[in-house]
Design a protein around this motif. Sequence first.
Motif, PDB file in Angstrom:
ATOM      1  N   LYS A 104       0.836  -1.212   0.000  1.00 48.77           N
ATOM      2  CA  LYS A 104       0.000   0.000   0.000  1.00 48.77           C
ATOM      3  C   LYS A 104       0.867   1.258   0.000  1.00 48.77           C
ATOM      4  O   LYS A 104       0.434   2.317  -0.438  1.00 48.77           O
ATOM      5  CB  LYS A 104      -0.918   0.014   1.223  1.00 48.77           C
ATOM      6  N   LEU A 105       2.095   1.130   0.505  1.00 49.71           N
ATOM      7  CA  LEU A 105       2.997   2.272   0.626  1.00 49.71           C
ATOM      8  C   LEU A 105       4.014   2.356  -0.505  1.00 49.71           C
ATOM      9  O   LEU A 105       4.479   3.432  -0.847  1.00 49.71           O
ATOM     10  CB  LEU A 105       3.774   2.180   1.948  1.00 49.71           C
ATOM     11  N   HIS A 106       4.383   1.204  -1.031  1.00 54.86           N
ATOM     12  CA  HIS A 106       5.509   1.134  -1.969  1.00 54.86           C
ATOM     13  C   HIS A 106       5.366  -0.133  -2.801  1.00 54.86           C
ATOM     14  O   HIS A 106       4.984  -1.172  -2.268  1.00 54.86           O
ATOM     15  CB  HIS A 106       6.811   1.087  -1.150  1.00 54.86           C
ATOM     16  N   PRO A 107       5.675  -0.100  -4.096  1.00 58.79           N
ATOM     17  CA  PRO A 107       5.608  -1.343  -4.877  1.00 58.79           C
ATOM     18  C   PRO A 107       6.570  -2.386  -4.322  1.00 58.79           C
ATOM     19  O   PRO A 107       7.674  -2.055  -3.906  1.00 58.79           O
ATOM     20  CB  PRO A 107       6.040  -0.915  -6.283  1.00 58.79           C
ATOM     21  N   ILE A 108       6.138  -3.639  -4.296  1.00 59.09           N
ATOM     22  CA  ILE A 108       7.023  -4.713  -3.855  1.00 59.09           C
ATOM     23  C   ILE A 108       7.452  -5.507  -5.075  1.00 59.09           C
ATOM     24  O   ILE A 108       6.706  -5.638  -6.037  1.00 59.09           O
ATOM     25  CB  ILE A 108       6.377  -5.622  -2.790  1.00 59.09           C
ATOM     26  N   ASN A 109       8.668  -5.990  -5.040  1.00 57.79           N
ATOM     27  CA  ASN A 109       9.231  -6.724  -6.162  1.00 57.79           C
ATOM     28  C   ASN A 109       9.112  -8.219  -5.901  1.00 57.79           C
ATOM     29  O   ASN A 109       9.824  -8.765  -5.078  1.00 57.79           O
ATOM     30  CB  ASN A 109      10.695  -6.322  -6.357  1.00 57.79           C
ATOM     31  N   LEU A 110       8.190  -8.854  -6.628  1.00 56.75           N
ATOM     32  CA  LEU A 110       8.010 -10.296  -6.462  1.00 56.75           C
ATOM     33  C   LEU A 110       9.057 -11.040  -7.286  1.00 56.75           C
ATOM     34  O   LEU A 110       9.437 -10.597  -8.361  1.00 56.75           O
ATOM     35  CB  LEU A 110       6.602 -10.697  -6.901  1.00 56.75           C
ATOM     36  N   PRO A 111       9.532 -12.184  -6.814  1.00 54.46           N
ATOM     37  CA  PRO A 111      10.614 -12.895  -7.503  1.00 54.46           C
ATOM     38  C   PRO A 111      10.270 -13.332  -8.923  1.00 54.46           C
ATOM     39  O   PRO A 111      11.128 -13.414  -9.764  1.00 54.46           O
ATOM     40  CB  PRO A 111      10.898 -14.109  -6.621  1.00 54.46           C
ATOM     41  N   SER A 112       9.005 -13.603  -9.210  1.00 61.97           N
ATOM     42  CA  SER A 112       8.646 -14.076 -10.547  1.00 61.97           C
ATOM     43  C   SER A 112       8.413 -12.934 -11.521  1.00 61.97           C
ATOM     44  O   SER A 112       8.134 -13.166 -12.679  1.00 61.97           O
ATOM     45  CB  SER A 112       7.378 -14.931 -10.472  1.00 61.97           C
ATOM     46  N   ASN A 113       8.506 -11.661 -11.044  1.00 60.58           N
ATOM     47  CA  ASN A 113       8.237 -10.476 -11.846  1.00 60.58           C
ATOM     48  C   ASN A 113       6.818 -10.464 -12.397  1.00 60.58           C
ATOM     49  O   ASN A 113       6.531  -9.797 -13.360  1.00 60.58           O
ATOM     50  CB  ASN A 113       9.249 -10.335 -12.994  1.00 60.58           C
ATOM     51  N   ASN A 114       5.949 -11.251 -11.817  1.00 57.72           N
ATOM     52  CA  ASN A 114       4.548 -11.285 -12.226  1.00 57.72           C
ATOM     53  C   ASN A 114       3.728 -10.672 -11.097  1.00 57.72           C
ATOM     54  O   ASN A 114       3.660 -11.220 -10.005  1.00 57.72           O
ATOM     55  CB  ASN A 114       4.110 -12.729 -12.492  1.00 57.72           C
ATOM     56  N   PRO A 115       3.085  -9.513 -11.347  1.00 61.35           N
ATOM     57  CA  PRO A 115       2.350  -8.857 -10.274  1.00 61.35           C
ATOM     58  C   PRO A 115       1.142  -9.650  -9.791  1.00 61.35           C
ATOM     59  O   PRO A 115       0.602  -9.370  -8.732  1.00 61.35           O
ATOM     60  CB  PRO A 115       1.908  -7.530 -10.906  1.00 61.35           C
TER      61      PRO A 115
END
Length: 191
Positions: free
Chosen positions: A57-68
């Motif tokens: 909610k505060l900042h985009p998170i980077n998921l390991p699969s690069n799939n949102p």
Amino acid sequence: MSSVVNLPSLNWDVLLGIVEHEIDVPTLISLRSTCKNLYNFVNIKSTWITVLKNLSKLHPINLPSNNPNTPLSSLSLSQMMSIAVKTHNLRQNWLSPTPEPRPSFQVVALPPTYSIVSILLVPHSPYLLVLSESSRARASSTVTCIDLQRGKPIATCSTNGVVSSWRAEVTSEDSIAICLLIGPEDRLAIS
């Protein structure tokens, strides 16, 4: 007479409510070293799913699969903790009065006779495409595919002629389709 309630004796649902509204990532990690009950609480996936939802909610998170669209529940506990710590640290750095650059890249050298024309990050993939042109008499273009996770080029394609337009799409888990429109050497200047 009032009764004292200590944190370790609280129900885990109550602790999740506290985590959801009050506790930041470093504090949560510090709780692990206080007692066995809090250690066990901090080491369950539902705690970190709550933390990651709050961070997103505060900042985009980077998921390991690069799939949102990757469900958080599909990540391992260690992946969740690592993502939360990295996201928290990046956010703290960004909000500081003097943010420090955090390089997470490697320099990839192009031949000296080429200049970069365009860069395209392929959506939902770890690939960066770099379009470069030769400064030699015969016009040619080169597309280089760089794997950002490994930090090195994995494929190159050269053309006879200048690319005037291009596009890339992920077609499957291990392939990308790149469409190049080769135009005339003389480009129109639009101002």
